[in-house]
Design an enzyme around this catalytic site. Structure first.
Site, PDB file in Angstrom:
ATOM      1  N   ASP A  94      40.194  45.199  33.753  1.00 33.55           N
ATOM      2  CA  ASP A  94      39.078  45.449  32.840  1.00 33.55           C
ATOM      3  C   ASP A  94      37.758  45.780  33.539  1.00 33.55           C
ATOM      4  OD1 ASP A  94      38.466  43.014  33.997  1.00 33.55           O
ATOM      5  OD2 ASP A  94      39.209  41.859  32.292  1.00 33.55           O
ATOM      6  N   GLU A 116      48.262  44.568  33.118  1.00 31.56           N
ATOM      7  CA  GLU A 116      47.522  43.471  32.475  1.00 31.56           C
ATOM      8  C   GLU A 116      46.949  43.950  31.140  1.00 31.56           C
ATOM      9  OE1 GLU A 116      43.938  41.111  34.026  1.00 31.56           O
ATOM     10  OE2 GLU A 116      45.614  40.102  35.000  1.00 31.56           O
ATOM     11  N   GLU A 130      33.900  42.947  29.943  1.00 29.28           N
ATOM     12  CA  GLU A 130      35.328  43.165  30.175  1.00 29.28           C
ATOM     13  C   GLU A 130      36.147  43.267  28.883  1.00 29.28           C
ATOM     14  OE1 GLU A 130      33.444  41.083  31.841  1.00 29.28           O
ATOM     15  OE2 GLU A 130      33.675  41.573  33.963  1.00 29.28           O
ATOM     16  N   HIS A 212      30.815  32.634  38.251  1.00 31.15           N
ATOM     17  CA  HIS A 212      30.161  33.905  38.570  1.00 31.15           C
ATOM     18  C   HIS A 212      30.043  34.835  37.374  1.00 31.15           C
ATOM     19  CE1 HIS A 212      34.191  35.410  38.211  1.00 31.15           C
ATOM     20  NE2 HIS A 212      33.769  36.640  38.346  1.00 31.15           N
ATOM     21  N   ARG A 214      29.233  37.150  34.377  1.00 32.18           N
ATOM     22  CA  ARG A 214      27.938  37.704  33.952  1.00 32.18           C
ATOM     23  C   ARG A 214      27.333  36.942  32.783  1.00 32.18           C
ATOM     24  NH1 ARG A 214      30.176  42.425  34.605  1.00 32.18           N
ATOM     25  NH2 ARG A 214      29.366  43.611  36.338  1.00 32.18           N
ATOM     26  N   HIS A 245      29.768  32.851  44.895  1.00 31.40           N
ATOM     27  CA  HIS A 245      29.993  34.285  44.638  1.00 31.40           C
ATOM     28  C   HIS A 245      28.844  35.104  45.218  1.00 31.40           C
ATOM     29  CE1 HIS A 245      30.697  37.942  42.222  1.00 31.40           C
ATOM     30  NE2 HIS A 245      31.944  37.530  42.204  1.00 31.40           N
TER      31      HIS A 245
HETATM   32  N1  UDP Z   1      38.861  34.608  45.151  1.00 32.82           N
HETATM   33  C1  UDP Z   1      38.781  34.789  46.522  1.00 32.82           C
HETATM   34  N2  UDP Z   1      37.764  34.174  47.197  1.00 32.82           N
HETATM   35  C2  UDP Z   1      36.836  33.379  46.587  1.00 32.82           C
HETATM   36  C3  UDP Z   1      36.927  33.205  45.178  1.00 32.82           C
HETATM   37  C4  UDP Z   1      37.947  33.840  44.489  1.00 32.82           C
HETATM   38  O1  UDP Z   1      39.605  35.484  47.105  1.00 32.82           O
HETATM   39  O2  UDP Z   1      35.954  32.856  47.250  1.00 32.82           O
HETATM   40  C5  UDP Z   1      39.927  35.313  44.423  1.00 32.82           C
HETATM   41  C6  UDP Z   1      40.769  34.450  43.561  1.00 32.82           C
HETATM   42  O3  UDP Z   1      41.855  33.928  44.291  1.00 32.82           O
HETATM   43  C7  UDP Z   1      41.227  35.404  42.476  1.00 32.82           C
HETATM   44  C8  UDP Z   1      40.093  36.369  42.371  1.00 32.82           C
HETATM   45  O4  UDP Z   1      39.321  36.235  43.556  1.00 32.82           O
HETATM   46  O5  UDP Z   1      42.379  36.124  42.891  1.00 32.82           O
HETATM   47  C9  UDP Z   1      39.264  36.076  41.153  1.00 32.82           C
HETATM   48  O6  UDP Z   1      38.182  36.877  41.183  1.00 32.82           O
HETATM   49  P1  UDP Z   1      36.881  36.616  40.366  1.00 32.82           P
HETATM   50  O7  UDP Z   1      36.676  35.152  40.199  1.00 32.82           O
HETATM   51  O8  UDP Z   1      35.826  37.393  41.050  1.00 32.82           O
HETATM   52  O9  UDP Z   1      37.088  37.370  39.011  1.00 32.82           O
HETATM   53  P2  UDP Z   1      38.010  37.573  37.759  1.00 32.82           P
HETATM   54  O10 UDP Z   1      39.384  37.068  38.005  1.00 32.82           O
HETATM   55  O11 UDP Z   1      37.310  36.884  36.627  1.00 32.82           O
HETATM   56  O12 UDP Z   1      37.980  39.036  37.587  1.00 32.82           O
END
Ligand code: UDP
Length: 385
Positions: A94, A116, A130, A212, A214, A245
């Site tokens: 997304d 997804e 998203e 993190h 938004r 983040h």
């Molecule tokens: N992640 C990472 N390092 C970190 C925090 C999260 O590699 O310090 C990974 C986590 O394992 C997951 C992904 O980032 O696979 C999640 O990303 P994020 O929280 O940015 O966003 P979302 O899933 O909401 O898109």
């Protein structure tokens, strides 16, 4: 002529989840797979570690507004498709990259596959933007790769053609399991980014905390940080570790509220391997992330969801996750309750998949793109008005 697929990646979470799909496509040599990266995040270390080489780079860096990011991704993918026509474009999730790539492909009359597909909160403002992105991408897609039966049902309720939906599981499970197998035995002190943790942990219980989103920036983020502090004050045997983040609006709030607490450990943004190792060291995960809601139960940890809504209700229905909202008291209580419940039992069935989604998605993509060629769908590569 072999059918050609372009897999477009923008952000770290997309790349983490698409690595198992790209690996799965290697078992289909009848399909040529091109990897295109948009520049929304720097994916070089992650893709290098996974042995994925990039065929085309677009210059769509993260600076600027959402509209600018979307415009750059759209124009960039259009240029890539014009230079090298393909038979199908694959996007994940997304992000602005995914929406831009789907739009560019549509304008070039190239069919889109969405990994997804079918995730919804039905609240356009949570997660923002998203929720709007994924609904639009599903509408633009020819092949809908739904991670769960629930996602399939949502797509059908919106009028999607059942013949275009394949339920595959979520490749997040494949990715996190493969990573866990590599890092589980690594001492924390030897993992880049986690060196300071063992000294603070010293036998205490660990809560991994990520925020993190938004829509949580501003007062909700502050309330969440205060809730983390309340948990620490209520439980002297608990440590909270927060990978901070890179968004510049996140770090200052976390440092102000938690920076001086002796059992709050503010970590740099972690490589995926380090993040997985951190979760394996924890008792509980509190997060507003989407992907982490899938990863934590896949690693045997409960999740407190730091949001008002979730597009991943399967975890809640299975008793693996709870939506705690974003108030200081509500989150504090939810985390304290789940800390007492401890790890998930081994026999829990993971609603997000069994670790074979990469193979299932690759199989569906190979069949789909071969059919696109038969149907003569290869785009013009020109999105002219
Ligand atoms: N992640 C990472 N390092 C970190 C925090 C999260 O590699 O310090 C990974 C986590 O394992 C997951 C992904 O980032 O696979 C999640 O990303 P994020 O929280 O940015 O966003 P979302 O899933 O909401 O898109």
């Amino acid at each position: 002529m072999s059918p050609v697929l372009a897999v477009v990646l923008g952000t770290r979470p997309e790349a983490i989840k698409m690595v198992p799909v790209i690996a799965g496509l290697r078992a289909h040599p009848e399909v040529v797979t091109r990897v295109v990266v948009s520049g929304q995040h720097d994916l070089s270390a992650l893709l290098d570690a996974a042995g994925v080489s990039v065929d085309a780079h677009i210059d769509a860096p993260p600076a600027g507004t959402l509209a600018e990011g979307l415009a750059r991704a759209t124009v960039g993918v259009e240029a890539v498709l014009a230079a090298d026509p393909v038979d199908g474009v694959v996007v994940h999730g997304d992000t602005t990259t995914a929406l831009g790539a789907a739009l560019a492909a549509h304008y070039c009359r190239v069919p889109v596959a969405h990994v997804e597909a079918g995730l919804r909160t039905h609240d356009l403002w949570s997660p923002w933007p998203e929720e709007a992105h994924r609904a639009a991408i599903d509408r633009l897609s020819d092949l809908l790769l739904a991670p769960t039966e629930g996602a399939r049902a949502l797509l059908l309720a919106e009028g999607a053609d059942p013949a275009r939906i394949v339920v595959t599981g979520n490749p997040a499970v494949d990715a996190v399991r493969a990573t866990a197998a590599r890092v589980a035995r690594r001492p924390l002190a030897s993992v880049p980014g986690l060196e300071a943790l063992p000294g603070v942990l010293d036998g205490r219980r660990l809560v991994v905390w990520t925020t993190h989103r938004r829509e949580n920036l501003g007062p909700p983020l502050r309330a969440l940080a205060l809730a983390a502090r309340d948990v620490l004050d209520a439980r002297p045997d608990v440590v909270v570790a927060v990978p901070v983040h890179p968004n510049p609006r996140v770090g200052p709030v976390l440092r102000e509220v938690l920076g001086d607490h002796p059992r709050a450990v503010l970590l740099p943004p972690l490589q995926h391997e380090a993040f997985v190792r951190l979760v394996l060291a924890s008792t509980l995960v509190a997060t507003d992330s989407g992907g982490v809601q899938e990863e934590a139960p896949s690693l045997g940890r409960r999740v407190v969801v730091l949001r008002d809504t979730t597009e991943r209700p399967e975890g809640v229905a299975a008793g693996l996750a709870r939506v705690a909202g974003v108030t200081r008291d509500g989150v504090r209580q939810a985390v304290l309750d789940d800390l007492e419940r401890g790890l998930l039992p081994d026999e829990v069935v993971n609603p997000y998949g069994d670790g074979t989604a990469g193979v299932a998605i690759a199989r569906a993509l190979a069949a789909w793109v071969a059919q696109s060629v038969v149907d003569g769908a290869r785009g013009t590569g020109q999105g002219g008005a």
